[in-house]
Write a protein that holds these residues in place. Structure first.
Motif, PDB file in Angstrom:
ATOM      1  N   GLU A  68       0.839  -1.203   0.000  1.00 28.47           N
ATOM      2  CA  GLU A  68       0.000   0.000   0.000  1.00 28.47           C
ATOM      3  C   GLU A  68       0.876   1.256   0.000  1.00 28.47           C
ATOM      4  OE1 GLU A  68      -2.913   2.096   3.250  1.00 28.47           O
ATOM      5  OE2 GLU A  68      -2.991  -0.074   3.084  1.00 28.47           O
ATOM      6  N   LEU A  69       1.912   1.255   0.829  1.00 32.55           N
ATOM      7  CA  LEU A  69       2.818   2.399   0.888  1.00 32.55           C
ATOM      8  C   LEU A  69       3.590   2.568  -0.422  1.00 32.55           C
ATOM      9  CD1 LEU A  69       4.125   1.888   4.524  1.00 32.55           C
ATOM     10  CD2 LEU A  69       2.675   3.765   3.720  1.00 32.55           C
ATOM     11  N   VAL A  70       4.059   1.449  -0.982  1.00 27.61           N
ATOM     12  CA  VAL A  70       4.795   1.486  -2.245  1.00 27.61           C
ATOM     13  C   VAL A  70       3.890   2.005  -3.362  1.00 27.61           C
ATOM     14  CG1 VAL A  70       5.908   0.039  -4.003  1.00 27.61           C
ATOM     15  CG2 VAL A  70       6.487  -0.262  -1.587  1.00 27.61           C
ATOM     16  N   THR A  74       6.132   5.395  -1.981  1.00 32.28           N
ATOM     17  CA  THR A  74       7.208   5.192  -1.009  1.00 32.28           C
ATOM     18  C   THR A  74       8.152   4.112  -1.518  1.00 32.28           C
ATOM     19  OG1 THR A  74       5.631   5.724   0.754  1.00 32.28           O
ATOM     20  CG2 THR A  74       7.688   4.661   1.423  1.00 32.28           C
ATOM     21  N   PRO A  75       9.463   4.346  -1.461  1.00 35.31           N
ATOM     22  CA  PRO A  75      10.404   3.290  -1.866  1.00 35.31           C
ATOM     23  C   PRO A  75      10.239   2.040  -0.984  1.00 35.31           C
ATOM     24  CG  PRO A  75      11.530   5.391  -1.665  1.00 35.31           C
ATOM     25  CD  PRO A  75      10.144   5.585  -1.117  1.00 35.31           C
ATOM     26  N   VAL A  76      10.511   0.873  -1.536  1.00 38.05           N
ATOM     27  CA  VAL A  76      10.300  -0.390  -0.826  1.00 38.05           C
ATOM     28  C   VAL A  76      11.010  -0.400   0.534  1.00 38.05           C
ATOM     29  CG1 VAL A  76      10.737  -2.882  -0.863  1.00 38.05           C
ATOM     30  CG2 VAL A  76       9.884  -1.750  -2.896  1.00 38.05           C
ATOM     31  N   ARG A  81      10.518  -0.125   6.486  1.00 42.70           N
ATOM     32  CA  ARG A  81      10.889   0.482   7.771  1.00 42.70           C
ATOM     33  C   ARG A  81       9.666   1.087   8.444  1.00 42.70           C
ATOM     34  NH1 ARG A  81      13.198  -0.133  12.150  1.00 42.70           N
ATOM     35  NH2 ARG A  81      13.935   1.729  13.145  1.00 42.70           N
ATOM     36  N   ILE A  82       8.810   1.738   7.676  1.00 38.76           N
ATOM     37  CA  ILE A  82       7.582   2.318   8.234  1.00 38.76           C
ATOM     38  C   ILE A  82       6.712   1.233   8.846  1.00 38.76           C
ATOM     39  CG2 ILE A  82       5.378   3.418   7.600  1.00 38.76           C
ATOM     40  CD1 ILE A  82       7.059   5.068   5.528  1.00 38.76           C
TER      41      ILE A  82
END
Length: 111
Positions: A68-70, A74-76, A81-82
């Motif tokens: 979802e973040l990617v 957002t980089p993998v 880390r998040i």
């Protein structure tokens, strides 16, 4: 193994039931993405006796959050880390709530 044992595994979030191909299909991603989150140490799939990766439902939920973040740019590595930090925060909040219940004299729930 009995039928009851097999049924219990279906309810176990940590049972490594899914192959890499099936996991990628379920998440709508690629096997390469699963390898990347493994290399970033977000999840560590178990290995079958033949050396094939096997994923649990819990691991798939974690990988889905990273995806979802990617998907939002957002980089993998940063996404992993998040997700790790979110998981740590959730655990710290759970422990804090437990300590507060004990301090207040409230019985704790058995999980």
């Amino acid at each position: 193994m009995t039928a009851g044992d097999s049924f219990d595994r279906l309810n176990d979030d940590d049972y490594p039931a899914y192959t890499m191909g099936r996991a990628a299909e379920m998440l709508g991603t690629t096997q390469g993405f699963l390898r990347a989150v493994g290399e970033a140490r977000l999840i560590t799939p178990l290995r079958s006796t033949g050396g094939h990766r096997r994923y649990s439902r819990y691991q798939l939920r974690i990988a889905a959050r990273a995806r979802e973040l990617v998907d939002h740019g957002t980089p993998v590595e940063a996404a992993c880390r998040i997700v790790i930090l979110e998981d740590q925060l959730e655990e710290a909040q759970r422990i804090n709530a437990e300590h507060q219940r004990r301090a207040a004299g409230t019985p704790t729930a058995v999980s």
